[in-house]
Design a protein around this motif. Structure first.
Motif, PDB file in Angstrom:
ATOM      1  N   PHE A  46      41.370  50.324  48.782  1.00  0.00           N
ATOM      2  CA  PHE A  46      42.399  50.689  47.819  1.00  0.00           C
ATOM      3  C   PHE A  46      41.971  50.214  46.437  1.00  0.00           C
ATOM      4  N   LEU A  47      42.238  51.031  45.451  1.00  0.00           N
ATOM      5  CA  LEU A  47      41.970  50.663  44.070  1.00  0.00           C
ATOM      6  C   LEU A  47      43.276  50.219  43.425  1.00  0.00           C
ATOM      7  N   VAL A  48      43.170  49.337  42.436  1.00  0.00           N
ATOM      8  CA  VAL A  48      44.353  48.942  41.668  1.00  0.00           C
ATOM      9  C   VAL A  48      44.309  49.695  40.350  1.00  0.00           C
ATOM     10  N   PHE A  49      45.354  50.476  40.105  1.00  0.00           N
ATOM     11  CA  PHE A  49      45.463  51.276  38.891  1.00  0.00           C
ATOM     12  C   PHE A  49      46.045  50.405  37.797  1.00  0.00           C
ATOM     13  N   GLU A  50      45.280  50.211  36.768  1.00  0.00           N
ATOM     14  CA  GLU A  50      45.772  49.420  35.645  1.00  0.00           C
ATOM     15  C   GLU A  50      45.461  50.174  34.361  1.00  0.00           C
ATOM     16  N   VAL A  51      46.466  50.351  33.538  1.00  0.00           N
ATOM     17  CA  VAL A  51      46.303  51.075  32.282  1.00  0.00           C
ATOM     18  C   VAL A  51      45.937  50.069  31.197  1.00  0.00           C
TER      19      VAL A  51
END
Length: 146
Positions: free
Chosen positions: A87-92
């Motif tokens: 799983f990737l962590v989506f961070e803007v």
């Protein structure tokens, strides 16, 4: 016609992660909960897509924080599940946050629009059960906008 070659990116919420891990570990409580709610096959299919690289699984920093907050109570199983399934962590990044907030707000607003009279008429035409015709709002519109 060009061929679609990109793998879809799918963002998962904490409860879906818990159910997927429950499916993989055959957790009796989670399996019972999924059967009762009627979405065991959906969770199985989501997990199959993740396992075979058909979708890219992503979680938000908020979901990661929720998972990490539960570690002291539930243990590291869910963290291991996230890691083991890539799983990737989506961070803007900071410079794009305003753009993403605006886009998210527009999406939320589009989902919260009121039905017009022709849409209501269409629903009444195709749905015979009186109690199912129009779902009443759970929260007043003012609360949703906040």
């Amino acid at each position: 016609m060009s061929e679609f070659t990109q793998i879809p990116v799918v963002c998962f919420d904490t409860n879906i992660l818990i159910q997927m891990k429950g499916l993989v570990t055959n957790n009796p409580e989670e399996m019972r909960s999924m059967r009762k709610a009627g979405f065991t096959k959906s969770i199985q299919e989501l997990y199959r897509l993740v396992k075979h690289g058909k979708i890219i699984p992503v979680i938000t920093p908020t979901v990661l924080k929720e998972v990490l907050h539960g570690v002291s109570y539930y243990g590291y199983d869910l963290v291991d599940f996230i890691r083991d399934n890539n799983f990737l962590v989506f961070e803007v990044d900071r410079e794009h946050r305003d753009f993403w907030r605006k886009q998210t707000n527009q999406l939320a607003n589009s989902y919260c629009t009121k039905l017009n009279s022709s849409e209501i008429k269409c629903i009444r035409k195709f749905i015979k059960d009186e109690n199912s015709r129009i779902v009443k709002t759970v929260f007043p519109v003012k609360e949703i906008s906040n």
